[in-house]
Enzyme design. Structure first.
Site, PDB file in Angstrom:
ATOM      1  N   ASP A 138       1.059  -1.707  -0.448  1.00  0.00           N
ATOM      2  CA  ASP A 138      -0.078   0.214   0.176  1.00  0.00           C
ATOM      3  C   ASP A 138       0.425   1.179  -0.163  1.00  0.00           C
ATOM      4  O   ASP A 138       0.639   1.632   0.561  1.00  0.00           O
ATOM      5  CB  ASP A 138      -0.686   0.119   1.315  1.00  0.00           C
ATOM      6  CG  ASP A 138      -2.333   0.854   1.146  1.00  0.00           C
ATOM      7  OD1 ASP A 138      -2.364   0.954   2.097  1.00  0.00           O
ATOM      8  OD2 ASP A 138      -1.939   1.318  -0.108  1.00  0.00           O
ATOM      9  N   LYS A 140       1.816   4.496  -1.030  1.00  0.00           N
ATOM     10  CA  LYS A 140       1.297   6.303  -1.391  1.00  0.00           C
ATOM     11  C   LYS A 140       2.019   7.165  -0.691  1.00  0.00           C
ATOM     12  O   LYS A 140       2.315   6.801   0.175  1.00  0.00           O
ATOM     13  CB  LYS A 140       0.136   5.824  -1.591  1.00  0.00           C
ATOM     14  CG  LYS A 140      -1.001   5.246  -0.510  1.00  0.00           C
ATOM     15  CD  LYS A 140      -2.162   5.082  -0.454  1.00  0.00           C
ATOM     16  CE  LYS A 140      -3.177   5.295   0.628  1.00  0.00           C
ATOM     17  NZ  LYS A 140      -4.115   5.014   0.488  1.00  0.00           N
ATOM     18  N   ASN A 143       1.801   7.380   2.753  1.00  0.00           N
ATOM     19  CA  ASN A 143       2.105   6.087   3.929  1.00  0.00           C
ATOM     20  C   ASN A 143       3.528   6.275   3.754  1.00  0.00           C
ATOM     21  O   ASN A 143       4.273   5.409   4.776  1.00  0.00           O
ATOM     22  CB  ASN A 143       1.459   5.195   3.565  1.00  0.00           C
ATOM     23  CG  ASN A 143       0.758   4.544   3.717  1.00  0.00           C
ATOM     24  OD1 ASN A 143       0.118   5.297   4.904  1.00  0.00           O
ATOM     25  ND2 ASN A 143       0.025   3.242   3.387  1.00  0.00           N
ATOM     26  N   ASP A 160       1.399   2.233   8.339  1.00  0.00           N
ATOM     27  CA  ASP A 160       0.193   1.464   7.750  1.00  0.00           C
ATOM     28  C   ASP A 160       0.776   0.269   7.161  1.00  0.00           C
ATOM     29  O   ASP A 160       1.262   0.273   5.697  1.00  0.00           O
ATOM     30  CB  ASP A 160      -0.673   2.890   6.902  1.00  0.00           C
ATOM     31  CG  ASP A 160      -1.752   1.904   6.398  1.00  0.00           C
ATOM     32  OD1 ASP A 160      -2.526   2.547   6.353  1.00  0.00           O
ATOM     33  OD2 ASP A 160      -2.283   0.675   7.285  1.00  0.00           O
ATOM     34  N   THR A 179      -4.674   1.022  -4.210  1.00  0.00           N
ATOM     35  CA  THR A 179      -5.148   2.781  -4.256  1.00  0.00           C
ATOM     36  C   THR A 179      -4.851   2.737  -5.929  1.00  0.00           C
ATOM     37  O   THR A 179      -3.551   2.566  -6.568  1.00  0.00           O
ATOM     38  CB  THR A 179      -4.402   3.611  -3.189  1.00  0.00           C
ATOM     39  OG1 THR A 179      -4.499   3.575  -2.610  1.00  0.00           O
ATOM     40  CG2 THR A 179      -4.810   5.181  -3.658  1.00  0.00           C
TER      41      THR A 179
END
Ligand SMILES: Cc1ccnnc1
Length: 294
Positions: A138, A140, A143, A160, A179
């Site tokens: 994840d 991005k 994060n 995260d 995402t």
């Protein structure tokens, strides 16, 4: 695993909300004995398996196991875990420097050399978790955070690990979470995943860091996913005129459709954009800067 059954409020004073996401809320907390500040990540646990609300307890146990396995200066540290009847609270290192992209947006001009300093730390963190067969899944801008607002150069922390995964030898893993702007083609086409999916996200993040543009973003998630699958991206001269050829080469070697063709985090750290070899290359790189016009 059983987490501390004590009431988190007996040990920590609960403060302001720092962030919230698919998992629940992160709040600043203050340890009563020491007065030190931490971040409390409050995760709602679903009571019945079929409920849509809250997280499955096993997924929280996975996040805790992974955080306990990845102790590194560029990864947020886990200090403690409490659980009550319907909630698990992770006590995490407080990362209070804000998101990387907010930091970039505030600054006037940012040289590629400064962007490289950030990328180096992100890649050191990734190299560490990937060598333990853990993928973040994840990655991005939200994060990627700065530990504080004063350190020079700023200290990067990856946060995260709620979608992170520990690969067991020979195991196939598929997931469709992430995402749209940052997920790799193999995630969209439901193929087996690997740590290479993180490297695709690094390619997207670098592209945005240097130009302010998101390479695959469309008007809707469907359009974005279509652009990712179609590998439809370019270095628009209007935004990339100031970007060094080595930086573009770095991005191109990550935005490869076949996961096996992508550079690993270790190979990225040896790429000439990140680790120049000759003084000439250093000079060429310093002449380029980030396009802060948009
Ligand atoms: C949002 C956040 C997460 C972890 N630590 N500090 C802040």
């Amino acid at each position: 695993a059983v987490f501390k059954p004590e009431n988190v409020e007996d040990f920590y004073e609960i403060g302001e909300v720092l962030g919230s996401g698919h998992f629940g809320q992160v709040r600043q907390v203050r340890e009563r004995t020491s007065g030190n500040f931490w971040a409390g990540k409050f995760l709602k646990i679903r009571k019945v398996a079929c409920s849509r609300l809250g997280l499955d307890r096993s997924s929280v146990e996975r996040e805790v196991e992974i955080l306990q396995a990845v102790q590194h200066p560029n990864i947020v540290a886990l200090k403690d875990v409490f659980e009550s009847r319907a909630e698990v609270v992770l006590i995490l290192e407080l990362v209070s420097g804000g998101e990387l992209f907010d930091f970039i947006a505030e600054k006037e001009n940012l040289l590629e050399t400064e962007a490289i300093e950030f990328m180096k730390q992100i890649l050191e963190g990734l190299k560490f978790i990937h060598c333990k067969n853990i993928a973040h899944f994840d990655l991005k801008p939200e994060n990627i955070m700065l530990s504080d607002k004063v350190s020079k150069p700023p200290n990067i922390k990856l946060i995260d690990f709620g979608l992170a995964h520990l690969f067991h030898p020979g195991e196939e893993y598929k997931s469709t979470s992430g995402t749209p702007q940052y997920i790799a083609p193999e995630v969209i086409s439901c193929q087996p995943l690997s740590t290479a999916a993180d490297m695709w996200s690094i390619g997207v993040i670098t592209y945005i860091l240097l130009s302010g543009l998101s390479p695959f973003q469309g008007d809707t998630d469907e359009e974005t996913l279509g652009n990712v699958i179609g590998m439809k991206y370019e270095f628009n001269e209007h935004y990339f005129s100031l970007t060094s050829p080595m930086a573009k080469d770095f991005i191109q070697k990550l935005l490869m459709k076949n996961p096996e063709d992508r550079m690993t985090a270790e190979e990225c750290l040896l790429h000439p954009w990140i680790k120049p070899i000759t003084p000439k290359q250093v000079a060429k790189r310093n002449r380029s800067s980030i396009n802060m016009k948009n």
